[in-house]
Design an enzyme around this catalytic site. Structure first.
Site, PDB file in Angstrom:
ATOM      1  N   ASP A 150      21.553  16.937  10.298  1.00  0.00           N
ATOM      2  CA  ASP A 150      22.356  15.852   9.769  1.00  0.00           C
ATOM      3  C   ASP A 150      21.644  15.354   8.495  1.00  0.00           C
ATOM      4  OD1 ASP A 150      24.280  13.693   9.817  1.00  0.00           O
ATOM      5  OD2 ASP A 150      22.633  12.420  10.480  1.00  0.00           O
ATOM      6  N   ASP A 210      22.442  11.860   6.594  1.00  0.00           N
ATOM      7  CA  ASP A 210      22.265  10.405   6.519  1.00  0.00           C
ATOM      8  C   ASP A 210      21.644   9.868   7.794  1.00  0.00           C
ATOM      9  OD1 ASP A 210      23.762   9.650   3.941  1.00  0.00           O
ATOM     10  OD2 ASP A 210      25.065  11.079   4.958  1.00  0.00           O
ATOM     11  N   GLY A 266      -4.421 -12.951  19.438  1.00  0.00           N
ATOM     12  CA  GLY A 266      -3.312 -12.301  20.137  1.00  0.00           C
ATOM     13  C   GLY A 266      -3.232 -12.834  21.549  1.00  0.00           C
ATOM     14  N   LYS A 319     -10.181  -8.097  27.419  1.00  0.00           N
ATOM     15  CA  LYS A 319     -10.324  -8.468  28.827  1.00  0.00           C
ATOM     16  C   LYS A 319      -9.771  -7.415  29.770  1.00  0.00           C
ATOM     17  CE  LYS A 319     -10.123 -13.451  28.333  1.00  0.00           C
ATOM     18  NZ  LYS A 319      -9.141 -13.572  27.247  1.00  0.00           N
ATOM     19  N   THR A 339      -8.220  -5.345  20.120  1.00  0.00           N
ATOM     20  CA  THR A 339      -7.321  -4.994  19.019  1.00  0.00           C
ATOM     21  C   THR A 339      -7.122  -6.227  18.154  1.00  0.00           C
ATOM     22  OG1 THR A 339      -5.384  -5.539  20.360  1.00  0.00           O
ATOM     23  CG2 THR A 339      -6.051  -3.223  20.296  1.00  0.00           C
ATOM     24  N   ASN A 357      -5.277  -8.483  15.998  1.00  0.00           N
ATOM     25  CA  ASN A 357      -3.890  -8.756  15.619  1.00  0.00           C
ATOM     26  C   ASN A 357      -3.856  -9.320  14.208  1.00  0.00           C
ATOM     27  OD1 ASN A 357      -4.096  -8.588  18.521  1.00  0.00           O
ATOM     28  ND2 ASN A 357      -1.959  -9.224  18.558  1.00  0.00           N
ATOM     29  N   GLU A 414      -1.493  -3.464  15.965  1.00  0.00           N
ATOM     30  CA  GLU A 414      -2.778  -3.820  16.570  1.00  0.00           C
ATOM     31  C   GLU A 414      -3.830  -2.734  16.366  1.00  0.00           C
ATOM     32  OE1 GLU A 414      -2.738  -5.646  20.404  1.00  0.00           O
ATOM     33  OE2 GLU A 414      -0.573  -5.916  20.350  1.00  0.00           O
ATOM     34  N   TYR A 454     -11.917 -13.488  13.783  1.00  0.00           N
ATOM     35  CA  TYR A 454     -10.680 -14.244  13.545  1.00  0.00           C
ATOM     36  C   TYR A 454     -10.770 -14.988  12.232  1.00  0.00           C
ATOM     37  CZ  TYR A 454      -9.677 -13.443  18.509  1.00  0.00           C
ATOM     38  OH  TYR A 454      -9.435 -12.865  19.716  1.00  0.00           O
ATOM     39  N   ARG A 471       0.811   9.928  17.596  1.00  0.00           N
ATOM     40  CA  ARG A 471       1.787  10.273  18.641  1.00  0.00           C
ATOM     41  C   ARG A 471       2.798   9.143  18.783  1.00  0.00           C
ATOM     42  NH1 ARG A 471       0.948   7.129  23.185  1.00  0.00           N
ATOM     43  NH2 ARG A 471      -1.151   6.229  23.366  1.00  0.00           N
ATOM     44  N   PHE A 520       2.763   4.163  30.505  1.00  0.00           N
ATOM     45  CA  PHE A 520       1.813   4.778  31.426  1.00  0.00           C
ATOM     46  C   PHE A 520       1.966   4.138  32.788  1.00  0.00           C
ATOM     47  CE2 PHE A 520       0.262   5.582  27.223  1.00  0.00           C
ATOM     48  CZ  PHE A 520      -0.171   6.898  27.288  1.00  0.00           C
TER      49      PHE A 520
HETATM   50  P1  ADP Z   1      -6.591 -10.852  20.712  1.00  0.00           P
HETATM   51  O1  ADP Z   1      -5.498 -10.666  21.683  1.00  0.00           O
HETATM   52  O2  ADP Z   1      -6.823 -12.273  20.293  1.00  0.00           O
HETATM   53  O3  ADP Z   1      -6.397  -9.924  19.556  1.00  0.00           O
HETATM   54  P2  ADP Z   1      -8.522  -9.030  21.834  1.00  0.00           P
HETATM   55  O4  ADP Z   1      -9.068  -9.105  23.201  1.00  0.00           O
HETATM   56  O5  ADP Z   1      -7.556  -7.937  21.504  1.00  0.00           O
HETATM   57  O6  ADP Z   1      -7.929 -10.437  21.479  1.00  0.00           O
HETATM   58  O7  ADP Z   1      -9.759  -8.955  20.848  1.00  0.00           O
HETATM   59  C1  ADP Z   1      -9.511  -8.785  19.482  1.00  0.00           C
HETATM   60  C2  ADP Z   1     -10.498  -9.550  18.625  1.00  0.00           C
HETATM   61  O8  ADP Z   1     -11.798  -9.085  18.891  1.00  0.00           O
HETATM   62  C3  ADP Z   1     -10.242  -9.283  17.162  1.00  0.00           C
HETATM   63  O9  ADP Z   1      -9.373 -10.242  16.579  1.00  0.00           O
HETATM   64  C4  ADP Z   1     -11.625  -9.348  16.555  1.00  0.00           C
HETATM   65  O10 ADP Z   1     -11.904 -10.664  16.140  1.00  0.00           O
HETATM   66  C5  ADP Z   1     -12.535  -8.991  17.703  1.00  0.00           C
HETATM   67  N1  ADP Z   1     -13.066  -7.620  17.670  1.00  0.00           N
HETATM   68  C6  ADP Z   1     -14.326  -7.296  17.986  1.00  0.00           C
HETATM   69  N2  ADP Z   1     -14.540  -5.976  17.895  1.00  0.00           N
HETATM   70  C7  ADP Z   1     -13.351  -5.425  17.498  1.00  0.00           C
HETATM   71  C8  ADP Z   1     -12.950  -4.078  17.228  1.00  0.00           C
HETATM   72  N3  ADP Z   1     -13.799  -3.059  17.346  1.00  0.00           N
HETATM   73  N4  ADP Z   1     -11.652  -3.860  16.865  1.00  0.00           N
HETATM   74  C9  ADP Z   1     -10.801  -4.891  16.756  1.00  0.00           C
HETATM   75  N5  ADP Z   1     -11.133  -6.173  17.002  1.00  0.00           N
HETATM   76  C10 ADP Z   1     -12.408  -6.465  17.374  1.00  0.00           C
HETATM   77 MG    MG Z   2      -5.584  -7.964  20.206  1.00  0.00          MG
END
Ligand code: ADP
Ligand code: MG
Length: 421
Positions: free
Chosen positions: A18, A20, A270, A276, A282, A284, A335, A347, A360, A365
């Site tokens: 296709d 478009d 985030g 945790k 990650t 944000n 993220e 932050y 990917r 999962f």
């Molecule tokens: P949130 O949900 O607030 O993003 P996360 O548990 O995902 O919390 O932790 C992300 C925060 O941890 C980031 O905003 C950053 O300040 C910190 N951080 C520490 N090491 C890393 C890393 N290797 N990659 C991304 N963020 C990291």
């Molecule tokens: Mg995060």
């Protein structure tokens, strides 16, 4: 040349494309123009009207839209009003991610392929007018087959355009694979007796191809989030050879993106569950800074380079863009997990990102352990891919080295989208 058929039942011998919404991002142009036309009649172009028009020939599009919105004028007039607005813009329609890569691959590996489009011939020519490589591969190659909407009796969802394209290639329908973005095209392909891969161009259209769909249930139809997720070898076609690292990797391969994405934004809080719940932080990025990009971006896992503020290090990173199916997020997010150890959270600092590889599609999962294992595999393959020359060079991208901009999140400089590969 890649590995060909063998392991696959009834291998595909030809691919019908296709245009478009699959190769070219014309849908956003059409939606903009259609919106301005229906506004003249005091109406808003609803998502329902957009969906009904998708994949059809122009007059049939307008007939559907006129009926759904109860417009007081005939489809012919609406078409006449929209045509000059569109004609001026066709040549600028951007390529969709993975489209040129696929067409190059089919041509280079000698797989017969054709275009089967609802677009009239004159419009097809306009759409190709400023894309010499695409035009050469689709329409000017020896043996090229292009069947346009005005060259068959019945438009999609009738099978005519697909049957004509298959006849042009001399390949039986049962050995053709159609790539489509629209429900009307998918219906046309299956009624032609062909297998079909659907890459929905309009958010929400994917839902129309649920497991209840008879074509999906019978295995005739496969749904993909992007052409980048298409594996030709699963249809007995030659596999791609551009993934990194070149020798392969247990974690798969990374597709280098033709259009690298550069983004900058402030790191915000985030849900706090990365560290945790997964042991994978990650960062944000402030949604407002990346909103335009996020809206257009193909969901999936990507690889790239990251820099926090003006710190001297440039780090490898793996990112997820999407709704995060495991946690069923309500909003699309971006993220990055930076593949380095940090003593402190960062932050409020500016994160600069160069996104250059597709790892990917998003996936769900069944357990947290599986998700975590997969993210680690994604990180491993991303590390290896980012060591390879074309991606490694981007660690020195001027965007990352721009110290002045790295110090402040605003104004952010963005490229135009996770765009066309
Ligand atoms: P949130 O949900 O607030 O993003 P996360 O548990 O995902 O919390 O932790 C992300 C925060 O941890 C980031 O905003 C950053 O300040 C910190 N951080 C520490 N090491 C890393 C890393 N290797 N990659 C991304 N963020 C990291
Ligand atoms: Mg995060």
């Amino acid at each position: 040349m890649g590995q060909t058929a063998g392991e696959v039942d009834n291998p595909v011998k030809a691919v019908l494309l296709d245009l478009d919404g699959l190769i070219l991002d014309t849908e956003s142009l059409c939606v903009e123009v259609a919106r301005s036309v229906v506004e003249r009649y005091g109406k808003d172009l609803t998502l329902e009207a957009q969906r009904a028009a998708l994949g059809k020939r122009p007059l049939e599009c307008w007939a559907s839209v006129a009926e759904i919105l109860a417009l007081p004028v005939p489809a012919e007039q609406l078409l006449a009003e929209s045509e000059p607005l569109l004609a001026a813009r066709w040549a600028d329609a951007p390529l969709l991610p993975g489209a040129l890569r696929l067409v190059r691959h089919l041509a280079a590996s000698g797989v017969p392929f054709a275009v089967a489009t609802s677009t009239p011939r004159a419009t097809f020519n306009s759409k190709m007018s400023r894309k010499p490589e695409l035009r050469q591969l689709l329409a000017e190659r020896p043996g090229a087959v292009v069947v346009c909407g005005d060259e068959v009796t019945n438009g999609k969802p009738h099978p005519d355009v697909f049957l004509a394209a298959a006849a042009g290639l001399g390949v039986p329908a049962a050995q053709c694979l159609v790539l489509e973005d629209a429900p009307s095209g998918a219906a046309g392909a299956t009624s032609a007796g062909m297998r079909v891969v659907v890459v929905p161009s309009l958010v929400g259209v994917g839902a129309e191809f649920g497991p209840a769909d008879p074509a999906a249930a019978s295995g005739l139809l496969q749904l993909l989030p992007s052409l980048l997720a298409f594996c030709p070898e699963s249809y007995g076609l030659p596999r791609f050879h551009d993934t990194l690292p070149p020798a392969g990797h247990p974690g798969g391969g990374v597709i280098p993106m033709d259009r690298v994405v550069r983004l900058r934004g402030e790191v915000v809080k985030g849900f706090g569950r990365g560290s945790k719940e997964l042991g994978i932080p990650t960062a944000n990025v402030c949604p407002a800074a990346v909103a335009k990009h996020l809206a257009e971006a193909v969901t999936g896992i990507y690889a790239g380079w990251a820099r926090v503020g003006q710190r001297p290090e440039i780090h490898k990173t793996v990112l997820s863009i999407g709704w995060n199916p495991f946690f069923a997020n309500k909003e699309k997010t971006l993220e990055p997990w930076i593949l380095a150890d940090f003593d402190q959270p960062f932050y409020g600092e500016t994160l600069s990102l160069v996104i250059c590889g597709y790892v990917r599609p998003e996936a769900n999962f069944s357990s947290l352990e599986d998700l975590v294992a997969r993210i680690h595999a994604d990180a491993d393959v991303s590390r290896a891919a980012l060591d390879c020359p074309p991606l490694a060079a981007l660690a020195a991208d001027p965007f990352l080295l721009d110290l002045e901009a790295s110090g402040s999140a605003a104004p952010s400089r963005q490229s135009s989208g996770l765009g066309p590969a």
